[in-house]
Design an enzyme around this catalytic site. Sequence first.
Site, short mmCIF file in Angstrom:
data_model
loop_
_atom_site.label_atom_id
_atom_site.label_comp_id
_atom_site.label_asym_id
_atom_site.label_seq_id
_atom_site.Cartn_x
_atom_site.Cartn_y
_atom_site.Cartn_z
N HIS A 1 63.54 49.16 25.03
CA HIS A 1 62.57 50.23 24.75
C HIS A 1 62.02 50.96 25.98
O HIS A 1 60.83 50.95 26.23
CB HIS A 1 61.45 49.76 23.82
CG HIS A 1 60.78 48.45 24.13
ND1 HIS A 1 60.41 48.10 25.40
CD2 HIS A 1 60.39 47.43 23.33
CE1 HIS A 1 59.82 46.91 25.36
NE2 HIS A 1 59.81 46.48 24.13
N HIS B 1 67.87 45.15 18.67
CA HIS B 1 66.46 44.79 18.92
C HIS B 1 65.66 44.74 17.62
O HIS B 1 65.12 45.76 17.18
CB HIS B 1 65.84 45.82 19.88
CG HIS B 1 64.51 45.44 20.43
ND1 HIS B 1 64.05 45.91 21.64
CD2 HIS B 1 63.53 44.63 19.97
CE1 HIS B 1 62.84 45.42 21.89
NE2 HIS B 1 62.50 44.64 20.88
N HIS C 1 61.43 43.15 28.60
CA HIS C 1 60.29 43.97 28.16
C HIS C 1 59.54 44.25 29.46
O HIS C 1 58.85 43.38 29.98
CB HIS C 1 59.42 43.22 27.15
CG HIS C 1 58.19 43.99 26.75
ND1 HIS C 1 57.92 44.31 25.45
CD2 HIS C 1 57.17 44.52 27.48
CE1 HIS C 1 56.78 45.01 25.39
NE2 HIS C 1 56.31 45.14 26.63
N ASP D 1 63.57 48.09 17.78
CA ASP D 1 62.34 47.34 18.00
C ASP D 1 61.60 47.23 16.66
O ASP D 1 60.38 47.38 16.59
CB ASP D 1 61.48 48.00 19.08
CG ASP D 1 60.28 47.17 19.49
OD1 ASP D 1 60.23 45.97 19.14
OD2 ASP D 1 59.39 47.71 20.16
N ASN E 1 60.30 36.10 20.06
CA ASN E 1 58.83 35.94 20.04
C ASN E 1 58.35 35.49 18.66
O ASN E 1 57.55 36.15 18.02
CB ASN E 1 58.13 37.23 20.48
CG ASN E 1 58.46 38.42 19.59
OD1 ASN E 1 59.54 38.51 19.02
ND2 ASN E 1 57.53 39.35 19.47
N LYS F 1 65.79 37.01 26.94
CA LYS F 1 64.73 38.02 26.84
C LYS F 1 63.55 37.59 27.69
O LYS F 1 62.99 36.52 27.50
CB LYS F 1 64.29 38.17 25.37
CG LYS F 1 63.11 39.11 25.17
CD LYS F 1 63.49 40.57 25.36
CE LYS F 1 62.32 41.52 25.17
NZ LYS F 1 61.89 41.67 23.78
N ARG G 1 60.93 37.95 12.32
CA ARG G 1 59.72 37.15 12.08
C ARG G 1 59.92 35.73 11.56
O ARG G 1 58.96 35.14 11.04
CB ARG G 1 58.78 37.89 11.12
CG ARG G 1 58.37 39.31 11.58
CD ARG G 1 57.66 39.30 12.88
NE ARG G 1 57.05 40.59 13.20
CZ ARG G 1 56.81 41.00 14.45
NH1 ARG G 1 57.13 40.23 15.47
NH2 ARG G 1 56.25 42.16 14.66
N GLY H 1 53.39 47.41 16.94
CA GLY H 1 54.77 47.39 16.44
C GLY H 1 54.91 48.12 15.12
O GLY H 1 53.97 48.20 14.34
C1 NCD Z 1 56.80 43.61 19.13
C2 NCD Z 1 56.43 42.62 18.02
O1 NCD Z 1 55.48 42.88 17.28
O2 NCD Z 1 57.12 41.61 17.90
N1 NCD Z 1 55.80 44.63 19.20
C3 NCD Z 1 55.92 45.84 19.76
O3 NCD Z 1 54.91 46.55 19.82
N2 NCD Z 1 57.06 46.30 20.21
C4 NCD Z 1 56.93 42.86 20.42
C5 NCD Z 1 57.64 43.62 21.50
O4 NCD Z 1 58.85 43.87 21.41
O5 NCD Z 1 57.01 43.97 22.49
ZN ZN Z 2 59.02 44.55 23.61
#
Ligand code: NCD
Ligand code: ZN
Length: 407
Positions: free
Chosen positions: A221, A42, A167, A294, A76, A132, A46, A313
């Site tokens: 998560h 996970h 998620h 994550d 994402n 996902k 970016r 995040g």
């Molecule tokens: C993640 C992100 O910033 O890409 N942020 C997070 O708080 N975990 C997105 C996600 O996995 O929900």
């Molecule tokens: Zn997530």
Amino acid sequence: MIEIRKVQTSDGHRIDLFLESSESRVIDAKHLMLFPALIDPHVHFRVPGGEHKETWETGAMAAIAGGVTTVFDMPNNTPSCITKERLADKRALVEQQLKRVDIPLRHYFYLGADRNHLKEIPRTEQEIVGLKIYMGSSTGDLLMNDREALEEAFRIAAESDVIVAVHAEDEELIQIRKKEFAGQTDPKYHSFIRSNLAAAKAVELAIHLAEKYGARLYVVHTSTREELDLIRRAKNKGLPVFAEAAPHHLFLDDEAYQEMGTKALVNPPLRSSKDTEALWEAIEDETIDTIGTDHAPHTLAEKMKPFGAAPSGFPSIELYFPLLLDAYHKKKLSLEQIVSLTHTRPQEIFRLPINDDVVLVDLEKVKTIDNEHLKTKAKWSPYAGWTLKGWPRYTIANGKLFDLEKL
Ligand code: NCD
Ligand code: ZN
């Protein structure tokens, strides 16, 4: 050939190890312990669209620094990775960047579920690690919470034998609470808005759909006692339901808002210490299968924005192994459990080919984390200032040796 002499194994033996490589190296490893390299199922590296937060050049370096040689990247992105064509574009960019830094990081991609592009699942089934689904909104514009689309996604994924990763936060409940707490400026309200109930409700639905259509389900998560109870029950019924925990839900709780403010924002949010305890119990009874970081880097400037504007995040890929090793010293888990969570279970669940990547650990090394030496482009960590015992010393990825003191 890389020759590793007299290394300790986690079950108490000493061995000489010979790894195929174009390099010729001998490592005296008497004071080191051998682990299979970590698999992080996970990460958010970016690319494309968030290159100011992380790229695969910095992300791969951070992975290697943390003993990780395999990552699964989330969809994402900007634009989100929801079609075969976008997957191909992303793969090309990633491979270029890895080549530039000459890091043979093993990488797999998730396809993002989008209600208008569910036909992409069978089109990409051979090239993705999973589907996902964002049942609740988070960073990016991927959100798929209508019942009809969810049913369809689980049905098609099961048919294509693609594992569904969710998620799991119920968007409706989040939005109701968001209105209720509108105007609040204290970031601690994040944990009220994204409630335990919102997580449980989504997990319950995901398990129901997985059972109905015969899909394999991976809950990313997990953060609450309620989710873990549901997953435990599903496992007891014999369903192929798997759970991931992120390091921040194991090592931080909602007390962190006091010191960290908006930097503590993450989805799902930091929870009470009762939930943290439930996570450790679920590691103990194997309800939790894997650790996924994550790793979700945002710049400090972005994180310091006021509540409502600051993104959620944390970066963490280079620190979760030391966090786990330190937890071993504190008797919170065994070395066998670390291997299972970070290597064996992800390999089994995602049916990865076997490789001989390893990481050599100095179990006695004590070091304090400082932001300046981090490899992530985000250059900050919620764990800055923590002193941990047990650090990786060498990572060997696909026959290439990385001396982590010289990285
Ligand atoms: C993640 C992100 O910033 O890409 N942020 C997070 O708080 N975990 C997105 C996600 O996995 O929900
Ligand atoms: Zn997530």
